[in-house]
Design a protein around this motif. Structure first.
Motif, short mmCIF file in Angstrom:
data_model
loop_
_atom_site.label_atom_id
_atom_site.label_comp_id
_atom_site.label_asym_id
_atom_site.label_seq_id
_atom_site.Cartn_x
_atom_site.Cartn_y
_atom_site.Cartn_z
N GLY A 59 0.85 -1.23 0.03
CA GLY A 59 -0.17 -0.37 0.41
C GLY A 59 0.83 1.32 -0.40
N ARG A 60 1.25 1.79 1.46
CA ARG A 60 1.37 3.57 1.03
C ARG A 60 2.75 2.96 1.97
N SER A 61 3.00 2.25 2.57
CA SER A 61 4.05 1.74 2.85
C SER A 61 5.45 1.30 2.03
N ARG A 62 6.31 2.18 1.28
CA ARG A 62 7.36 2.20 0.64
C ARG A 62 8.06 1.75 1.34
N CYS A 63 8.65 0.76 0.13
CA CYS A 63 9.84 0.07 0.83
C CYS A 63 10.61 -0.67 -0.27
N PRO A 64 12.32 -0.71 -0.51
CA PRO A 64 12.85 -1.77 -1.97
C PRO A 64 12.67 -2.90 -1.89
N PRO A 65 12.59 -3.37 -1.74
CA PRO A 65 12.14 -5.13 -1.62
C PRO A 65 13.56 -5.90 -1.27
N GLU A 66 14.60 -5.53 -1.27
CA GLU A 66 15.90 -6.24 -0.49
C GLU A 66 15.35 -5.78 1.45
N GLN A 67 14.91 -4.93 1.52
CA GLN A 67 14.57 -4.56 2.82
C GLN A 67 12.78 -4.88 3.26
N GLN A 68 11.71 -6.41 2.57
CA GLN A 68 10.86 -6.24 3.01
C GLN A 68 10.95 -7.84 3.97
N SER A 69 11.52 -8.25 4.61
CA SER A 69 12.16 -9.14 5.35
C SER A 69 11.34 -8.34 6.61
N ALA A 70 10.31 -10.07 6.67
CA ALA A 70 9.53 -10.25 8.06
C ALA A 70 10.28 -9.89 9.26
N ALA A 71 11.98 -10.84 9.25
CA ALA A 71 12.58 -10.02 10.12
C ALA A 71 11.92 -8.74 11.07
N HIS A 72 11.67 -7.45 10.32
CA HIS A 72 11.39 -6.01 10.27
C HIS A 72 10.27 -5.64 11.07
N TYR A 73 9.10 -7.33 10.97
CA TYR A 73 7.64 -6.58 10.95
C TYR A 73 7.46 -6.13 12.51
N GLU A 74 7.84 -6.68 14.22
CA GLU A 74 7.31 -6.55 15.23
C GLU A 74 8.53 -5.18 15.26
N ALA A 75 9.31 -4.79 14.77
CA ALA A 75 10.63 -3.51 14.85
C ALA A 75 9.16 -2.19 14.63
N ASP A 76 8.63 -2.40 13.48
CA ASP A 76 7.64 -1.67 12.34
C ASP A 76 6.48 -1.74 13.63
N VAL A 77 6.01 -2.39 13.77
CA VAL A 77 4.43 -2.38 14.41
C VAL A 77 4.55 -1.75 15.99
N VAL A 78 6.06 -1.84 16.76
CA VAL A 78 6.30 -1.53 17.86
C VAL A 78 6.11 0.55 17.90
N ALA A 79 6.72 0.31 16.70
CA ALA A 79 6.69 2.17 15.96
C ALA A 79 5.59 2.71 15.50
#
Length: 257
Positions: A59-79
């Motif tokens: 959607g509106r959360s732009r992100c380079p493909p190489e940074q789309q790992s699920a390893a970032h998901y919990e930090a995204d939600v905390v933010a």
């Protein structure tokens, strides 16, 4: 439009309901985005502080493909929770969103009141989920992609307008390249149980991606109750919203939320 920052990535989110109410975060699947929860937001915002967001790359959360790992998901939600002023929340997950919920429970236990895994094993790694993941890739390739397995044929026949809406919402994910394949994003069942976070696993009998037997095994491995919805495919929240919302409401009550 509101955005939360996690490093260089901006995560779109929106809030509804009472800012002083219990936090309730909805984590969408790979066929959706924040707009997918239109049948849940009006129901739960009456007495909760509801947050919907677009996973990175969606959607509106732009992100380079190489940074789309699920390893970032919990930090995204905390933010997102920090930006929305929410200290603790129940995470309601659909499909890919289960990776968010499971990883939040394990790595940010302090921020999680409970996790509902809707049609997903999340990031739980077992012999059954690994085997299903390999088989699922083949099933999706044969079907011509996720969108052709995201909801049941019965739903499309009963609600053709709903099927069109699902596809239109999904069509906004033009940059989504989620990486769920890296073994590093997975957690062992013991880690989930050790978190002490209450879980509920929801399955449906027509789900071709995570069949009931797979989710039953996951529920058993993480010592979580399992509920099953008849007549729904992979997107129970979209196909059978009344049943899904009732199950979610019962779960919220069970965890004091």
């Amino acid at each position: 439009m509101p955005y939360a920052r996690n490093g260089e990535i901006s995560i779109y989110y929106d809030t509804y309901g009472d800012p002083g109410g219990p936090g309730l975060v909805f984590a969408h699947g790979a066929g959706g985005n924040a707009a997918s929860w239109w049948q849940q937001v009006p129901v739960f915002s009456a007495d909760h502080h509801v947050v919907v967001f677009d996973h990175r790359g969606f959607g509106r959360s732009r992100c380079p493909p190489e940074q789309q790992s699920a390893a970032h998901y919990e930090a995204d939600v905390v933010a997102v929770m920090d930006a929305a002023g929410i200290d603790r929340a129940v995470i309601v997950c659909q499909s890919m969103g289960g990776w968010t919920g499971v990883r939040m429970a394990v790595y940010r236990t302090d921020r999680v009141q409970g996790v509902l895994l809707g049609n997903t094993p999340g990031a739980v790694r077992t012999e059954v989920t690994v085997t299903n993941r390999r088989q699922m890739a083949e099933r999706l390739a044969e079907a011509g992609g996720l969108i052709n397995r995201a909801y049941s044929a019965e739903f499309a026949e009963r609600h053709p307008a709903g099927a069109v809406l699902y596809r239109q919402i999904s069509a906004f994910n033009t940059q989504a390249r989620p990486n769920l394949r890296n073994d590093a994003v997975y957690v062992e069942p013991a880690a989930v149980k050790d978190s002490g976070v209450p879980f509920l696993v929801l399955s449906s009998d027509l789900d071709p991606l995570f069949p009931p037997a797979v989710l039953e095994s996951v529920a058993n491995d993480i010592s979580a109750p399992l509920t099953r919805v008849a007549g729904a495919g992979h997107s129970t929240y979209f196909e059978k919203p009344l049943e899904f919302n009732a199950i979610a409401s019962e779960f919220l009550a069970s965890v004091g939320w």
